[in-house]
Design a protein around this motif. Sequence first.
Motif, PDB file in Angstrom:
ATOM      1  N   ALA A 134       0.807  -1.218   0.000  1.00  0.00           N
ATOM      2  CA  ALA A 134       0.000   0.000   0.000  1.00  0.00           C
ATOM      3  C   ALA A 134       0.844   1.275   0.000  1.00  0.00           C
ATOM      4  CB  ALA A 134      -0.948   0.007   1.198  1.00  0.00           C
ATOM      5  N   TRP A 135       2.127   1.150   0.334  1.00  0.00           N
ATOM      6  CA  TRP A 135       3.018   2.307   0.397  1.00  0.00           C
ATOM      7  C   TRP A 135       4.092   2.274  -0.691  1.00  0.00           C
ATOM      8  CZ3 TRP A 135       1.978   6.006   4.086  1.00  0.00           C
ATOM      9  CH2 TRP A 135       1.151   5.615   5.156  1.00  0.00           C
ATOM     10  N   ALA A 136       4.051   1.277  -1.549  1.00  0.00           N
ATOM     11  CA  ALA A 136       5.145   1.053  -2.501  1.00  0.00           C
ATOM     12  C   ALA A 136       5.339   2.206  -3.474  1.00  0.00           C
ATOM     13  CB  ALA A 136       4.899  -0.248  -3.271  1.00  0.00           C
ATOM     14  N   GLY A 137       4.324   3.046  -3.664  1.00  0.00           N
ATOM     15  CA  GLY A 137       4.436   4.173  -4.588  1.00  0.00           C
ATOM     16  C   GLY A 137       5.250   5.339  -4.056  1.00  0.00           C
ATOM     17  N   LEU A 138       5.627   5.303  -2.795  1.00  0.00           N
ATOM     18  CA  LEU A 138       6.444   6.397  -2.263  1.00  0.00           C
ATOM     19  C   LEU A 138       7.813   6.407  -2.942  1.00  0.00           C
ATOM     20  CD1 LEU A 138       5.779   6.208   1.597  1.00  0.00           C
ATOM     21  CD2 LEU A 138       4.671   7.692  -0.083  1.00  0.00           C
ATOM     22  N   PRO A 139       8.295   7.565  -3.369  1.00  0.00           N
ATOM     23  CA  PRO A 139       9.613   7.629  -4.023  1.00  0.00           C
ATOM     24  C   PRO A 139      10.734   7.067  -3.163  1.00  0.00           C
ATOM     25  CG  PRO A 139       8.418   9.701  -4.315  1.00  0.00           C
ATOM     26  CD  PRO A 139       7.610   8.881  -3.369  1.00  0.00           C
ATOM     27  N   PHE A 140      10.571   7.093  -1.851  1.00  0.00           N
ATOM     28  CA  PHE A 140      11.587   6.570  -0.942  1.00  0.00           C
ATOM     29  C   PHE A 140      12.050   5.172  -1.331  1.00  0.00           C
ATOM     30  CE2 PHE A 140      12.294   3.665   2.614  1.00  0.00           C
ATOM     31  CZ  PHE A 140      13.399   4.229   3.228  1.00  0.00           C
ATOM     32  N   PHE A 141      11.111   4.315  -1.675  1.00  0.00           N
ATOM     33  CA  PHE A 141      11.455   2.916  -1.926  1.00  0.00           C
ATOM     34  C   PHE A 141      12.269   2.756  -3.207  1.00  0.00           C
ATOM     35  CE2 PHE A 141       7.853   2.512   0.989  1.00  0.00           C
ATOM     36  CZ  PHE A 141       8.438   1.683   1.940  1.00  0.00           C
ATOM     37  N   ARG A 142      12.123   3.675  -4.125  1.00  0.00           N
ATOM     38  CA  ARG A 142      12.904   3.639  -5.366  1.00  0.00           C
ATOM     39  C   ARG A 142      14.226   4.363  -5.219  1.00  0.00           C
ATOM     40  NH1 ARG A 142       9.798   6.875  -8.437  1.00  0.00           N
ATOM     41  NH2 ARG A 142      11.147   8.638  -7.905  1.00  0.00           N
ATOM     42  N   ASP A 143      14.210   5.511  -4.556  1.00  0.00           N
ATOM     43  CA  ASP A 143      15.361   6.403  -4.581  1.00  0.00           C
ATOM     44  C   ASP A 143      16.304   6.275  -3.377  1.00  0.00           C
ATOM     45  OD1 ASP A 143      14.197   7.418  -6.878  1.00  0.00           O
ATOM     46  OD2 ASP A 143      13.206   9.079  -5.833  1.00  0.00           O
ATOM     47  N   THR A 144      15.754   5.957  -2.228  1.00  0.00           N
ATOM     48  CA  THR A 144      16.536   6.035  -0.990  1.00  0.00           C
ATOM     49  C   THR A 144      16.767   4.682  -0.341  1.00  0.00           C
ATOM     50  OG1 THR A 144      15.556   8.223  -0.601  1.00  0.00           O
ATOM     51  CG2 THR A 144      16.712   7.204   1.244  1.00  0.00           C
ATOM     52  N   TYR A 145      15.764   3.831  -0.323  1.00  0.00           N
ATOM     53  CA  TYR A 145      15.913   2.582   0.423  1.00  0.00           C
ATOM     54  C   TYR A 145      17.048   1.697  -0.091  1.00  0.00           C
ATOM     55  CZ  TYR A 145      15.121  -1.658   2.992  1.00  0.00           C
ATOM     56  OH  TYR A 145      15.314  -2.759   3.794  1.00  0.00           O
TER      57      TYR A 145
END
Length: 217
Positions: A6-17
């Motif tokens: 449900a949160w996978a669309g946050l840019p964090f998961f692509r750019d930072t994690y």
Amino acid sequence: MTPPAAWAGLPFFRDTYPVIARAIDAEPLPVYPPATHRFRALDLCPPDAVKVVILGQDPYHTPGKADGLAFSISQDFPGKLDSLGNIFKELHDDLGVSRDRTDLADWAAQGVLLLNTALSVPKGKPKAHSRLGWTELTRQVLETLSARRRAFVLWGGPAKAFEPHIRGGGHLVLRSAHPSPLSAYRGFFGSRPFSRVNDWLIENGETPINWTTPEAR
């Protein structure tokens, strides 16, 4: 690790994690909570279900204690409760109810997002991962949840620093000292967060949170 759906669309998961994950992999000390529980708070609370956000600092750095939810402790942990013990004391003083269950998953099931501002910590080194980039996740979560009125409870300096990312009006925002034994007497005790949140939820047509042990409902 797969992001919470449900949160996978946050840019964090692509750019930072990915950067954080590499740093954790290189950490020579054990890291808490276990990787399988790292995003447990988000797994249990999709955005549409969140009514209340309780924002803390970073996970417990003692083996076997952190379970992926801020302030929550694995049910079979035999040691001191520290911050959670003070939370239970304030709960009793505020609402006159007791709680003996240390796993706070039932709060999450009612829409309480128990989020830390950092989601990993090395054994025995509090705040050591606070600069890895977790702040991006906290910022994006708060900005996403600002889309409609919610209650935000900010415990401690690191949590209060994120208040600017709570956008818009109509929210309930409660701020106090952290419930840690080192700071609880500086404004956490007597802050009455549980009754204040429930009063606000009722005023806004929402079901209040049952903060006590689930079996006591």
